[in-house]
Design an enzyme around this catalytic site. Structure first.
Site, PDB file in Angstrom:
ATOM      1  N   TYR A   1       0.852  -1.185   0.000  1.00  0.00           N
ATOM      2  CA  TYR A   1       0.000   0.000   0.000  1.00  0.00           C
ATOM      3  C   TYR A   1       0.898   1.249   0.000  1.00  0.00           C
ATOM      4  O   TYR A   1       2.059   1.192   0.380  1.00  0.00           O
ATOM      5  CB  TYR A   1      -0.920  -0.040   1.234  1.00  0.00           C
ATOM      6  CG  TYR A   1      -1.825   1.142   1.354  1.00  0.00           C
ATOM      7  CD1 TYR A   1      -2.831   1.362   0.415  1.00  0.00           C
ATOM      8  CD2 TYR A   1      -1.675   2.057   2.390  1.00  0.00           C
ATOM      9  CE1 TYR A   1      -3.657   2.468   0.513  1.00  0.00           C
ATOM     10  CE2 TYR A   1      -2.495   3.164   2.497  1.00  0.00           C
ATOM     11  CZ  TYR A   1      -3.483   3.369   1.549  1.00  0.00           C
ATOM     12  OH  TYR A   1      -4.294   4.462   1.638  1.00  0.00           O
TER      13      TYR A   1
ATOM     14  N   ASN B   1       1.539   3.820   1.755  1.00  0.00           N
ATOM     15  CA  ASN B   1       2.337   4.312   2.884  1.00  0.00           C
ATOM     16  C   ASN B   1       3.173   3.229   3.557  1.00  0.00           C
ATOM     17  O   ASN B   1       3.779   3.471   4.597  1.00  0.00           O
ATOM     18  CB  ASN B   1       1.432   5.000   3.920  1.00  0.00           C
ATOM     19  CG  ASN B   1       0.531   4.020   4.657  1.00  0.00           C
ATOM     20  OD1 ASN B   1       0.631   2.819   4.477  1.00  0.00           O
ATOM     21  ND2 ASN B   1      -0.351   4.544   5.496  1.00  0.00           N
ATOM     22  N   LYS B   2       3.267   2.047   2.967  1.00  0.00           N
ATOM     23  CA  LYS B   2       4.031   0.966   3.598  1.00  0.00           C
ATOM     24  C   LYS B   2       5.530   1.120   3.270  1.00  0.00           C
ATOM     25  O   LYS B   2       5.919   2.033   2.558  1.00  0.00           O
ATOM     26  CB  LYS B   2       3.466  -0.387   3.172  1.00  0.00           C
ATOM     27  CG  LYS B   2       2.006  -0.619   3.648  1.00  0.00           C
ATOM     28  CD  LYS B   2       1.907  -0.708   5.146  1.00  0.00           C
ATOM     29  CE  LYS B   2       0.570  -0.835   5.834  1.00  0.00           C
ATOM     30  NZ  LYS B   2      -0.646  -1.172   5.196  1.00  0.00           N
ATOM     31  N   THR B   3       6.363   0.196   3.775  1.00  0.00           N
ATOM     32  CA  THR B   3       7.813   0.404   3.680  1.00  0.00           C
ATOM     33  C   THR B   3       8.336   0.278   2.247  1.00  0.00           C
ATOM     34  O   THR B   3       9.418   0.749   1.942  1.00  0.00           O
ATOM     35  CB  THR B   3       8.580  -0.561   4.596  1.00  0.00           C
ATOM     36  OG1 THR B   3       8.185  -1.899   4.254  1.00  0.00           O
ATOM     37  CG2 THR B   3       8.274  -0.292   6.056  1.00  0.00           C
ATOM     38  N   MET B   4       7.595  -0.378   1.378  1.00  0.00           N
ATOM     39  CA  MET B   4       7.796  -0.253  -0.076  1.00  0.00           C
ATOM     40  C   MET B   4       6.410  -0.308  -0.701  1.00  0.00           C
ATOM     41  O   MET B   4       5.474  -0.828  -0.085  1.00  0.00           O
ATOM     42  CB  MET B   4       8.719  -1.335  -0.656  1.00  0.00           C
ATOM     43  CG  MET B   4       8.197  -2.747  -0.572  1.00  0.00           C
ATOM     44  SD  MET B   4       9.048  -3.900  -1.713  1.00  0.00           S
ATOM     45  CE  MET B   4       7.964  -3.815  -3.150  1.00  0.00           C
TER      46      MET B   4
END
Ligand SMILES: *Cc1c(COP(=O)(O)O)cnc(C)c1O
Length: 398
Positions: free
Chosen positions: A196, A198-201
């Site tokens: 998604y 805003n996730k880390t990738m």
């Protein structure tokens, strides 16, 4: 407060993705290629993902089945479906999570048993898992909250004792380690990552279901795309023209497009570098906030990696102001914050379905009342980090 509240600076958003020129070029290449939905790039992303995880254990990536999907929610749904979870079954998870973790259980007509979290890590408390097991329990669904691994040795021991499946919600946990191995390579039935925004990738929207179980992988692949049987497809394509296919179940539409996979192919090799920058920011926050009336988030144990998807702080009573006021002051100072999470026991659907009260979840409840998540992402400059530190200090002193 006004003196230390620069209003001439642009608003610092709570989260921003870091998309490079390689990602953009790969998307453009996909758009020009004539093949925009699931195809060669999704397959390459899956293979790259298996290699990425397998590098942490030295194992053969062929043993790690990676199934690209259009969200982690889809991946969790597919994993539980493939494990045969259905009406009459129960799945135990944490109240301190996003609703996606639990909603997939209800998609299948099974029921959710929510338990409280550990007060320090805010990860699911294994002792409470054990207490919540009933004859209907089929699976445990831990979340690696904020990017810190849940107590997986304890959870796997409970699962083994009671004959339960473990599916990890690893939406925050790329790359996180547990016992020196990357999450995704542990001894669970399945692990699901989120890409998604805003996730880390990120792939905009997307997810990856990872399993060592060939049967789970085969079922998830069929159910990912309308219940079309690949085996039947492959079997018959050799003999008849390629229009032939067989539907073996009422499947879903959960495949990842090549446009999205094009992003993933170039985000994945940056994941360790992204983690290093997030860890640097977390270290700067730790150092800069140590003397303030805040409970800071738990670090990973020595030798382990925290993905630092989130940096949640909790306001101590002696601060003399509440979380809401602090978020308002930070917003006025141009800094975006969030809250992770409004626990599920507070959400009308979950509260009403299971007659839940805050008193049943004292640790999650106390954390929720006091917590806010600070911005932590790779595009933040050192000046941005300092600005957050200064604004937080000023807001607590005002
Ligand atoms: C983001 C998130 C999800 C869902 O991920 P999607 O890819 O948006 O479906 C699930 N669980 C947790 C804990 C999350 O933070």
């Amino acid at each position: 407060m006004a003196a230390s509240t620069p209003t001439d600076l642009p608003f610092l958003p709570f989260a921003l993705p870091e998309i490079g020129e390689a990602e953009i070029a790969e998307v453009v290449d996909t758009l020009r290629s004539g093949w925009v939905t699931t195809g060669p790039k999704a397959r390459r992303f899956e293979a790259d993902f298996a290699a990425f995880l397998a590098a942490s254990t030295g194992e053969d990536p062929a043993g790690l089945h990676c199934i690209a999907v259009n969200s982690a929610t889809a991946g969790l749904h597919l994993a539980l479906e493939a494990l045969g979870i259905g009406p009459g079954d129960e799945v135990i998870t944490t109240t301190h999570t996003f609703t996606a973790t639990a909603e997939v259980v209800r998609y299948l007509g099974a029921d959710v048993r929510l338990v409280d979290c550990d007060p320090v890590t805010l990860n699911i408390d294994p002792a409470l898992i054990e207490a919540a097991i009933t004859p209907k329990t089929k699976a445990i669904l831990p979340v690696h909250y904020a990017g810190l691994a849940a107590d997986m040795p304890a959870i796997h021991a409970i699962a083994a004792r009671h004959g339960l499946q473990v599916v990890e919600d690893a939406a925050h946990a790329l790359p996180t380690t547990c016992g020196g191995r990357l999450v995704g390579t542990l001894d669970s039935a399945a692990t699901v990552f989120s890409f998604y925004a805003n996730k880390t990738m990120t792939t905009g929207e997307g997810g990856m279901l990872v399993t060592r179980d060939a049967d789970v992988a085969a079922r998830a692949k069929v159910m990912r795309l309308h219940g079309i049987s690949r085996d039947a497809f492959d079997r018959f394509t050799a003999k008849v023209p390629s229009w032939y296919y067989e539907i073996v179940a009422p499947g879903f539409k959960y495949n990842l497009t090549d446009i999205a996979a094009a992003l993933g192919i170039h985000q994945l090799p940056r994941a360790h570098g992204f983690q290093q920058r997030r860890a640097e920011i977390a270290a700067a926050f730790h150092a800069g906030l140590a003397d303030l009336p805040l409970i800071l988030p738990a670090d990973a144990p020595a030798g382990e990696r925290h993905a630092w998807h989130l940096y949640p702080v909790r306001v101590r009573p002696e601060a003399g102001l509440g979380r809401d006021t602090l978020i308002e002051r930070l917003f006025a100072a141009g800094i975006g914050c969030s809250v992770h999470y409004i626990p599920l026991h507070r959400q009308p659907y979950w509260r009403e379905r299971y007659a839940l009260t805050p008193g049943q979840f004292p640790h999650s409840e106390a954390a929720y009342q006091a917590m806010l998540s600070l911005p932590i992402y790779t595009r933040m400059t050192d000046a941005d980090v300092q600005r957050v530190l200064d604004a937080l200090r000023a807001a607590l002193r005002a």
